[in-house]
Design a protein around this motif. Structure first.
Motif, PDB file in Angstrom:
ATOM      1  N   VAL A  33      -6.081   4.908   6.926  1.00 55.76           N
ATOM      2  CA  VAL A  33      -5.648   4.829   5.535  1.00 55.76           C
ATOM      3  C   VAL A  33      -4.144   4.586   5.420  1.00 55.76           C
ATOM      4  O   VAL A  33      -3.587   4.582   4.324  1.00 55.76           O
ATOM      5  CB  VAL A  33      -6.087   6.126   4.794  1.00 55.76           C
ATOM      6  N   ARG A  34      -3.501   4.314   6.534  1.00 58.68           N
ATOM      7  CA  ARG A  34      -2.045   4.113   6.533  1.00 58.68           C
ATOM      8  C   ARG A  34      -1.585   3.014   5.572  1.00 58.68           C
ATOM      9  O   ARG A  34      -0.563   3.200   4.883  1.00 58.68           O
ATOM     10  CB  ARG A  34      -1.569   3.812   7.951  1.00 58.68           C
ATOM     11  N   PRO A  35      -2.272   1.868   5.485  1.00 63.28           N
ATOM     12  CA  PRO A  35      -1.810   0.847   4.529  1.00 63.28           C
ATOM     13  C   PRO A  35      -1.734   1.364   3.089  1.00 63.28           C
ATOM     14  O   PRO A  35      -0.803   1.039   2.354  1.00 63.28           O
ATOM     15  CB  PRO A  35      -2.852  -0.267   4.671  1.00 63.28           C
ATOM     16  N   LEU A  36      -2.714   2.179   2.694  1.00 65.30           N
ATOM     17  CA  LEU A  36      -2.706   2.744   1.337  1.00 65.30           C
ATOM     18  C   LEU A  36      -1.528   3.699   1.170  1.00 65.30           C
ATOM     19  O   LEU A  36      -0.793   3.635   0.173  1.00 65.30           O
ATOM     20  CB  LEU A  36      -4.035   3.468   1.080  1.00 65.30           C
ATOM     21  N   LEU A  37      -1.343   4.586   2.121  1.00 59.87           N
ATOM     22  CA  LEU A  37      -0.283   5.587   2.000  1.00 59.87           C
ATOM     23  C   LEU A  37       1.092   4.944   2.081  1.00 59.87           C
ATOM     24  O   LEU A  37       2.034   5.364   1.387  1.00 59.87           O
ATOM     25  CB  LEU A  37      -0.447   6.649   3.093  1.00 59.87           C
TER      26      LEU A  37
END
Length: 814
Positions: A579-583
């Protein structure tokens, strides 16, 4: 005398755990207590073998005394399973003890048999126990009772059923002062309180095996949304879930709502038609016969998977189940543990639960849940106090049969944790209420339920009122439901039940999905909805109110810790890496929440001025916070405000601009919370709705006889009349105050709200003016639109918004 417990363990090649031996010794010594151990660790046999060891004796053929062990279960569905488990050592040891079940499902022939002679061990529910206590010969019935076991104590501790059980145990302790009482639990965060409530005079806290291996992993979606929207059913994960089920012989697929279970069951069948007959559906609104069949087939290893809800949460023993999948957030650590324990349900076996996110942010929740579980941060449950409706019901119950002496009963009631602070004035009010209806109902004979006799004993002398009361004993008040049946001339097969409000929205000819079938509504008659099979591909999905589970404080705190770690560039878990791209985008366009900062975002759009605030307080507390802050700000600047909430935060939408940087610090004050909450909400209307339950429990409103049940509309109208009569003519009526307190405590979570306000006011306000909604704000925007757009229009609108935002985000630096 041989050690029966050790002999049986040895015969099976088992070696008892230390906590099992400790339980056996404690029962020998006559000690009460609470046994807390992992699911599937052997708690049941720790107490049952202790009872047989201490009480069963060795004289072959000797008739045992009746009713020596009372086994309380919170669910009827667990009773039969428990009976089978208790019977096994009796058969293998050749003991002449008998085991039987007493619940609302027990047939008349079995009841008659028990009336003649009770079994050595009786498995029952809190409601059926209270009914047994109303018999004229009740004291004699329990004359040989030596041990009470309360199974799944955590399920009863925090609600009125637990209060009802506290009162029943107080009666049993008065009759049997040496009575031994034990509770069993696997998922509790406040063990000392749980022990104190169950054993008010003090008992032994016994902690068993907690080292059972528990694997918590997550299905990572093949494609992740940077702009997630909560509320869909997670069916994008269907192919991955089906592949996971392929790899296991038997699995449970838990969902949080019955509607979600229906959709997933149907979707799995469509994806894998060859699984027809190998997968099943289980939830509480299905017919009892259907649920029994599913449970039996699951135990025998005949089913590859069962899609279910909390109806299979509790301790039914399904040894063939290898793994559990949880669709969507489990909302709490205890629930996650409980469901995980349905797999590997035996000592030494590994339990595994796989989390299936329904949107991207639930990946962060999954990592948070694993962290909180590893740290042992399990939710606490506290017993309600001074429930006057339960007390009123208990007074009438104890006045049935042999009757009751008020001064004797008062000491008994005060011996419970729930009523230890009962004041003399409250007791006198309750006595007057059951004696003559109190100050407002004295003219109505139906509310003169208990008569005081010259011998000092108070009794219910009207057979009609006694019969009505027995039919209404209990504190479970479910939503109004209609029976669903197939339409046929001779009376069709029953499918289960569905909420009255759902059926009321449908017209004859409309289709619905239920029990995995497409159905067409034919007609509604009294409390029955008749349906027939439909070939339509589009249907309304029956909805129940089981989906209102708020995010627990423990899970919310762990979630914020994960977000704070991400804000410092730490993406240690596979979920956070996924989920790194979202965060990263959230941090780029705004910021990530932390434990020391309160994230707030503002946005101007065609709809007006938006404030997004993220307390991570759970849905109900966030609603209270949103209403409170909107009301406080509107006193300084007249506003009309629209509110949208999620478990993470809330949105306030106003038509005109608000200077939130100026207004928020004062609006977040932790002072005068109670007064301002009552002023900001229509608390009177909420209390009126809540009063319906209180009126039913206290016996003000009779739900009708089995063949002539009153509708919810009738019951609401009746309870509403009482509410208005008391409000105008008896404002000091304690049931009115209880309705208000329950609204504040249970619906508005006032204590949790106050704690969050205190924390929020101490945090640094991190206010960002957005050019466009970021990932966190987007979820709240969708919640706000959901109320005004149809499902089709909402999906189209979301698709357009996501395309625009993704275009703006580009590589994440838009």
């Amino acid at each position: 005398m041989p050690d029966l417990a050790l002999a049986w363990f040895t015969s099976r090649g088992w070696k008892p755990f230390a906590f099992q031996r400790q339980a056996w010794a404690a029962i020998d010594r006559g000690e009460s207590g609470l046994l807390h151990a992992s699911t599937g660790a052997g708690k049941t046999y720790a107490l049952w073998l202790g009872a047989l060891r201490a009480f069963a004796g060795t004289a072959a053929g000797r008739q045992p005394a009746p009713l020596q062990v009372l086994w309380i279960t919170p669910m009827r569905a667990l009773a039969a399973d428990t009976a089978q488990a208790l019977q096994v050592p009796l058969d293998e040891l050749g003991l002449n003890w008998s085991v039987a079940v007493r619940s609302g499902d027990t047939g008349s022939a079995e009841r008659a048999r028990q009336a003649r002679r009770l079994p050595s061990a009786l498995i029952t529910t809190p409601e059926s126990l209270t009914l047994l206590l109303t018999r004229a010969q009740a004291e004699q019935d329990f004359a040989s009772l030596r041990l009470v076991v309360v199974d799944e104590w955590h399920e009863l501790l925090g609600n009125k059923r637990g209060v009802q059980l506290q009162l029943a145990l107080a009666r049993l302790r008065r009759w049997r002062p040496q009575l031994v009482v034990w509770g069993l639990s696997a998922t509790l965060g406040n063990l000392e309180h749980a022990l104190q409530v169950l054993v008010p005079d003090g008992g032994l806290l016994l902690k068993g095996r907690q080292n059972k291996r528990l694997i918590v992993d997550t299905l990572i979606p093949a494609q992740l949304e940077r702009f997630p929207w909560a509320g869909h059913m997670g069916l994008k994960m269907l192919a991955q879930v089906a592949a996971e089920l392929d790899g296991s012989a038997s699995s449970l697929v838990f969902t949080n709502t019955r509607a979600q279970a229906e959709l997933w069951y149907q979707a799995l069948l469509e994806a894998r038609p060859e699984w027809a007959g190998l997968i099943a559906l289980h939830h509480a609104s299905l017919a009892r016969e259907t649920r029994n069949w599913v449970e039996g087939a699951l135990k025998q290893g005949q089913l590859k998977a069962v899609v279910c809800t909390s109806s299979l949460d509790l301790g039914v023993d399904f040894l063939p189940v290898e793994r559990v999948l949880q669709v969507g957030s489990a909302k709490g650590i205890a629930r996650l543990m409980q469901r995980a324990g349905r797999s590997g349900h035996a000592p030494g076996r590994t339990s595994r639960i796989t989390l299936v996110p329904t949107h991207s942010l639930e990946l962060v929740e999954a990592a948070a849940a694993r962290q909180a579980l590893a740290a042992g941060h399990i939710e606490a449950r506290r017993s309600p106090r001074l429930c006057m409706d339960v007390l009123v019901q208990h007074l009438v119950s104890m006045a049935l049969g042999a009757g009751m002496r008020p001064e004797q009963l008062l000491a008994e009631v005060r011996s419970t944790w729930a009523y230890r602070d009962l004041q003399a004035s409250q007791w006198q009010w309750a006595l007057a209420f059951v004696h003559n209806g109190g100050s407002a109902l004295g003219a109505y004979p139906d509310y003169q339920r208990v008569e005081a006799h010259a011998d000092g004993i108070w009794r219910v002398t009207s057979e009609r009122l006694a019969r009505r009361h027995r039919m209404g004993i209990g504190t479970i008040v479910s939503e109004a439901s209609l029976q669903l049946k197939f339409w046929s001339k001779g009376g069709g097969k029953a499918l289960g039940s569905v909420e009255e409000a759902f059926i009321a929205r449908l017209r004859p000819g409309d289709t619905l999905m239920f029990a995995g079938r497409m159905l067409e509504l034919v007609r509604v008659e009294n409390m029955t909805a008749y349906v027939r099979r439909s070939t339509s591909r589009k249907a309304a999905v029956a909805r129940w109110n089981g989906g209102r589970m708020p995010l627990s404080s423990e899970l919310a705190d762990a979630l914020v810790e994960q977000l704070e770690a991400a804000s410092h560039g730490h993406f240690e878990s596979p979920e956070l890496r996924a989920v790194r791209p979202l965060l990263t985008l959230q941090a780029s366009w705004s910021a990530l929440p932390t434990r020391t900062t309160l994230l707030a975002e503002t946005l101007s759009s065609r709809q007006g001025s938006h404030l997004f605030l993220y307390p991570f307080a759970g849905r109900m507390a966030n609603l209270g916070l949103a209403s409170l802050i909107a009301w406080r700000v509107s006193r300084a600047q007249p506003l009309s405000v629209s509110i949208a909430v999620s478990d993470y935060g809330f949105e306030l939408l106003t038509p005109s601009r608000v200077d939130w940087a100026t207004h928020l610090p004062a609006a977040l004050s932790a002072g005068q919370v109670l007064e301002d909450v009552l002023a900001s909400l229509n608390a009177s209307e909420m209390a009126l709705r809540r009063f319906r339950e209180i009126a039913r429990i206290s016996g003000l409103v009779f739900g009708g006889y089995p063949a002539a049940q009153k509708s919810t509309r009738q019951i609401q109208a009746s309870s509403g009349l009482f509410f208005e009569v008391f409000r105008k003519h008896d404002p000091g009526n304690l049931l009115l105050g209880q309705a208000r307190d329950e609204v504040l405590g249970e619906e508005l979570e006032i204590d949790r709200l106050h704690r969050h306000l205190q924390r929020m006011s101490s945090q640094q306000l991190d206010l960002h003016a957005l050019k466009r909604p970021g990932p966190l704000a987007f979820t709240l925007l969708v919640e706000g639109m959901r109320e005004t757009l149809s499902t089709e229009k909402l999906a189209d609108r979301i698709a357009r918004m996501v395309a625009e935002l993704e275009n703006a985000a580009g590589n994440g630096h838009g």
